[in-house]
Design a protein around this motif. Structure first.
Motif, PDB file in Angstrom:
ATOM      1  N   LEU A  60      12.033  -3.275 -28.234  1.00  0.00           N
ATOM      2  CA  LEU A  60      12.686  -4.028 -27.170  1.00  0.00           C
ATOM      3  C   LEU A  60      11.810  -5.169 -26.674  1.00  0.00           C
ATOM      4  O   LEU A  60      12.312  -6.251 -26.348  1.00  0.00           O
ATOM      5  CB  LEU A  60      13.021  -3.088 -26.002  1.00  0.00           C
ATOM      6  N   LEU A  61      10.506  -4.929 -26.614  1.00  0.00           N
ATOM      7  CA  LEU A  61       9.591  -5.979 -26.188  1.00  0.00           C
ATOM      8  C   LEU A  61       9.639  -7.154 -27.158  1.00  0.00           C
ATOM      9  O   LEU A  61       9.716  -8.320 -26.745  1.00  0.00           O
ATOM     10  CB  LEU A  61       8.167  -5.417 -26.087  1.00  0.00           C
ATOM     11  N   ARG A  62       9.593  -6.842 -28.447  1.00  0.00           N
ATOM     12  CA  ARG A  62       9.697  -7.902 -29.452  1.00  0.00           C
ATOM     13  C   ARG A  62      11.002  -8.674 -29.287  1.00  0.00           C
ATOM     14  O   ARG A  62      11.033  -9.910 -29.305  1.00  0.00           O
ATOM     15  CB  ARG A  62       9.655  -7.293 -30.857  1.00  0.00           C
ATOM     16  N   LEU A  63      12.107  -7.927 -29.139  1.00  0.00           N
ATOM     17  CA  LEU A  63      13.426  -8.540 -29.040  1.00  0.00           C
ATOM     18  C   LEU A  63      13.537  -9.404 -27.789  1.00  0.00           C
ATOM     19  O   LEU A  63      14.085 -10.523 -27.834  1.00  0.00           O
ATOM     20  CB  LEU A  63      14.492  -7.441 -29.022  1.00  0.00           C
ATOM     21  N   PHE A  64      13.006  -8.910 -26.688  1.00  0.00           N
ATOM     22  CA  PHE A  64      13.094  -9.654 -25.426  1.00  0.00           C
ATOM     23  C   PHE A  64      12.393 -11.002 -25.555  1.00  0.00           C
ATOM     24  O   PHE A  64      12.932 -12.044 -25.159  1.00  0.00           O
ATOM     25  CB  PHE A  64      12.478  -8.838 -24.288  1.00  0.00           C
ATOM     26  N   ILE A  65      11.175 -10.987 -26.088  1.00  0.00           N
ATOM     27  CA  ILE A  65      10.421 -12.237 -26.201  1.00  0.00           C
ATOM     28  C   ILE A  65      11.124 -13.213 -27.131  1.00  0.00           C
ATOM     29  O   ILE A  65      11.278 -14.407 -26.816  1.00  0.00           O
ATOM     30  CB  ILE A  65       8.982 -11.962 -26.678  1.00  0.00           C
ATOM     31  N   LYS A  66      11.577 -12.720 -28.272  1.00  0.00           N
ATOM     32  CA  LYS A  66      12.215 -13.601 -29.244  1.00  0.00           C
ATOM     33  C   LYS A  66      13.527 -14.187 -28.714  1.00  0.00           C
ATOM     34  O   LYS A  66      13.839 -15.359 -28.963  1.00  0.00           O
ATOM     35  CB  LYS A  66      12.476 -12.837 -30.543  1.00  0.00           C
ATOM     36  N   ARG A  67      14.285 -13.370 -27.978  1.00  0.00           N
ATOM     37  CA  ARG A  67      15.596 -13.831 -27.508  1.00  0.00           C
ATOM     38  C   ARG A  67      15.524 -14.643 -26.219  1.00  0.00           C
ATOM     39  O   ARG A  67      16.327 -15.555 -26.004  1.00  0.00           O
ATOM     40  CB  ARG A  67      16.517 -12.630 -27.289  1.00  0.00           C
ATOM     41  N   GLU A  68      14.571 -14.313 -25.352  1.00  0.00           N
ATOM     42  CA  GLU A  68      14.562 -14.902 -24.017  1.00  0.00           C
ATOM     43  C   GLU A  68      13.579 -16.054 -23.844  1.00  0.00           C
ATOM     44  O   GLU A  68      13.696 -16.813 -22.896  1.00  0.00           O
ATOM     45  CB  GLU A  68      14.251 -13.818 -22.977  1.00  0.00           C
ATOM     46  N   THR A 127      16.757   5.481 -24.714  1.00  0.00           N
ATOM     47  CA  THR A 127      16.683   4.118 -25.242  1.00  0.00           C
ATOM     48  C   THR A 127      17.786   3.228 -24.672  1.00  0.00           C
ATOM     49  O   THR A 127      17.588   2.030 -24.471  1.00  0.00           O
ATOM     50  CB  THR A 127      16.783   4.130 -26.772  1.00  0.00           C
ATOM     51  N   ALA A 128      18.948   3.821 -24.408  1.00  0.00           N
ATOM     52  CA  ALA A 128      20.049   3.053 -23.818  1.00  0.00           C
ATOM     53  C   ALA A 128      19.682   2.580 -22.425  1.00  0.00           C
ATOM     54  O   ALA A 128      20.045   1.469 -22.015  1.00  0.00           O
ATOM     55  CB  ALA A 128      21.321   3.899 -23.778  1.00  0.00           C
ATOM     56  N   GLY A 129      18.949   3.411 -21.691  1.00  0.00           N
ATOM     57  CA  GLY A 129      18.500   3.013 -20.368  1.00  0.00           C
ATOM     58  C   GLY A 129      17.514   1.858 -20.425  1.00  0.00           C
ATOM     59  O   GLY A 129      17.569   0.932 -19.604  1.00  0.00           O
ATOM     60  N   HIS A 130      16.613   1.919 -21.406  1.00  0.00           N
ATOM     61  CA  HIS A 130      15.643   0.828 -21.541  1.00  0.00           C
ATOM     62  C   HIS A 130      16.338  -0.481 -21.904  1.00  0.00           C
ATOM     63  O   HIS A 130      15.960  -1.546 -21.406  1.00  0.00           O
ATOM     64  CB  HIS A 130      14.602   1.188 -22.604  1.00  0.00           C
ATOM     65  N   ARG A 131      17.356  -0.387 -22.752  1.00  0.00           N
ATOM     66  CA  ARG A 131      18.083  -1.602 -23.130  1.00  0.00           C
ATOM     67  C   ARG A 131      18.834  -2.182 -21.931  1.00  0.00           C
ATOM     68  O   ARG A 131      18.866  -3.403 -21.740  1.00  0.00           O
ATOM     69  CB  ARG A 131      19.049  -1.291 -24.280  1.00  0.00           C
ATOM     70  N   ALA A 132      19.420  -1.314 -21.136  1.00  0.00           N
ATOM     71  CA  ALA A 132      20.099  -1.785 -19.928  1.00  0.00           C
ATOM     72  C   ALA A 132      19.092  -2.364 -18.940  1.00  0.00           C
ATOM     73  O   ALA A 132      19.393  -3.302 -18.193  1.00  0.00           O
ATOM     74  CB  ALA A 132      20.878  -0.634 -19.285  1.00  0.00           C
ATOM     75  N   GLY A 133      17.882  -1.813 -18.943  1.00  0.00           N
ATOM     76  CA  GLY A 133      16.829  -2.327 -18.069  1.00  0.00           C
ATOM     77  C   GLY A 133      16.431  -3.745 -18.417  1.00  0.00           C
ATOM     78  O   GLY A 133      16.057  -4.534 -17.530  1.00  0.00           O
ATOM     79  N   VAL A 134      16.495  -4.107 -19.700  1.00  0.00           N
ATOM     80  CA  VAL A 134      16.199  -5.482 -20.117  1.00  0.00           C
ATOM     81  C   VAL A 134      17.186  -6.455 -19.488  1.00  0.00           C
ATOM     82  O   VAL A 134      16.819  -7.557 -19.055  1.00  0.00           O
ATOM     83  CB  VAL A 134      16.214  -5.595 -21.654  1.00  0.00           C
ATOM     84  N   ASP A 135      18.455  -6.066 -19.408  1.00  0.00           N
ATOM     85  CA  ASP A 135      19.461  -6.916 -18.761  1.00  0.00           C
ATOM     86  C   ASP A 135      19.131  -7.113 -17.280  1.00  0.00           C
ATOM     87  O   ASP A 135      19.330  -8.207 -16.731  1.00  0.00           O
ATOM     88  CB  ASP A 135      20.850  -6.289 -18.898  1.00  0.00           C
ATOM     89  N   ALA A 136      18.622  -6.062 -16.635  1.00  0.00           N
ATOM     90  CA  ALA A 136      18.244  -6.174 -15.222  1.00  0.00           C
ATOM     91  C   ALA A 136      17.065  -7.129 -15.051  1.00  0.00           C
ATOM     92  O   ALA A 136      16.988  -7.847 -14.050  1.00  0.00           O
ATOM     93  CB  ALA A 136      17.902  -4.790 -14.669  1.00  0.00           C
ATOM     94  N   VAL A 137      16.145  -7.140 -16.014  1.00  0.00           N
ATOM     95  CA  VAL A 137      15.033  -8.093 -15.969  1.00  0.00           C
ATOM     96  C   VAL A 137      15.571  -9.518 -15.995  1.00  0.00           C
ATOM     97  O   VAL A 137      15.163 -10.373 -15.196  1.00  0.00           O
ATOM     98  CB  VAL A 137      14.067  -7.871 -17.155  1.00  0.00           C
ATOM     99  N   ARG A 138      16.498  -9.775 -16.894  1.00  0.00           N
ATOM    100  CA  ARG A 138      17.076 -11.119 -17.016  1.00  0.00           C
ATOM    101  C   ARG A 138      17.731 -11.557 -15.710  1.00  0.00           C
ATOM    102  O   ARG A 138      17.510 -12.677 -15.227  1.00  0.00           O
ATOM    103  CB  ARG A 138      18.094 -11.135 -18.155  1.00  0.00           C
ATOM    104  N   ARG A 139      18.509 -10.668 -15.106  1.00  0.00           N
ATOM    105  CA  ARG A 139      19.181 -10.993 -13.848  1.00  0.00           C
ATOM    106  C   ARG A 139      18.176 -11.257 -12.732  1.00  0.00           C
ATOM    107  O   ARG A 139      18.349 -12.178 -11.915  1.00  0.00           O
ATOM    108  CB  ARG A 139      20.104  -9.835 -13.430  1.00  0.00           C
ATOM    109  N   THR A 140      17.136 -10.443 -12.698  1.00  0.00           N
ATOM    110  CA  THR A 140      16.172 -10.532 -11.605  1.00  0.00           C
ATOM    111  C   THR A 140      15.338 -11.799 -11.697  1.00  0.00           C
ATOM    112  O   THR A 140      15.056 -12.444 -10.679  1.00  0.00           O
ATOM    113  CB  THR A 140      15.266  -9.289 -11.601  1.00  0.00           C
TER     114      THR A 140
END
Length: 246
Positions: free
Chosen positions: A87-95, A39-52
């Motif tokens: 994480l999908l829910r969180l990403f959409i709501k936050r981003e 799960t920590a890897g998936h959370r770090a992956g969300v940050d990579a999405v934002r950067r990309t």
């Protein structure tokens, strides 16, 4: 200094691929190497999405398609799938607000019927809210599989033939493309896969017929702008013939 840093500032440069697709792989290995849960890897992956997403917009890429969750990923342990949904829910709501403000248009492809009702609503609202944006067209493949996509396209065409709306002789490459989830989008010029794996894992099979591939050893959570630029430099140095002789 990279080629992009010195020569590709203009979004209109022919050396910048119009459409980049990315298979974001390596979250689990990133976490395991650090002694952390997947799960920590998936959370770090969300940050990579934002950067990309930010880097793609700044470089001048028009279309960015990210492979977020495949049809096969539903087979993962229930706990991991549940965390990914969170994480999908969180990403959409936050981003969403930031993506909308920056002119990013969001499109979701895949079988969204498999998601919980609240997630489907979030996805639908994200598409509606950003529908008129045009700085970057971000497509996220969720519960997506290219073979299923092709099956759906064939079924749609078959129904129209059965109803008499079309004849068998009307079936063409253009007609098939019009019935794919990516209808209206250009095919990917460049497809990047991270983590060192060299396969496309049921992703954009039809659309990638003449796509250039770059396989990078970097794990997705460590993916930075420099890796995107390096892949585009690689792309810019290739001669694309599309089956012809130049």
């Amino acid at each position: 200094m990279t080629v992009l840093a010195s020569n590709l500032k203009s979004a209109g440069s022919d050396l910048v691929p119009r459409h980049v697709a990315i298979i974001m792989d390596g979250n689990g290995r990133w976490a395991r190497a650090r002694g952390k849960p997947r799960t920590a890897g998936h959370r770090a992956g969300v940050d990579a999405v934002r950067r990309t997403v930010q880097a793609a917009a700044e470089i001048g890429i028009e279309y960015l398609t990210l492979y977020g969750f495949s049809t096969e990923n539903w087979k993962r342990p229930e706990g991991e799938v549940s965390d990914l949904m969170g994480l999908l829910r969180l990403f959409i709501k936050r981003e969403l607000a930031a993506l909308d403000k920056n002119g990013v248009q969001i499109k979701i492809i895949g079988d969204r019927d498999r998601f919980a009702p609240d997630i489907r609503e979030l996805l639908n609202n994200a598409e509606k809210r950003t529908a008129t944006n045009s700085s970057l067209k971000l497509t996220i493949a969720l519960s997506y599989g290219a073979r299923s996509e092709l099956v759906d396209a064939v079924r749609q065409i078959a129904r129209r033939i059965a109803s008499g709306e079309l004849s068998v002789t009307d079936v063409s490459e253009d007609l098939i493309e019009q019935n794919l989830a990516t209808a209206g989008m250009p095919d990917p010029d460049l497809l990047i896969r991270t983590s060192g794996e060299q396969r496309i894992s049921n992703f954009l099979l039809w659309q990638s017929a003449y796509t250039e591939f770059v396989f990078d050893d970097v794990l997705w959570p460590d993916f930075e702008r420099q890796h995107l630029e390096r892949a585009i430099e690689n792309f810019a140095g290739r001669e694309r013939r599309f089956g012809a002789v130049l």
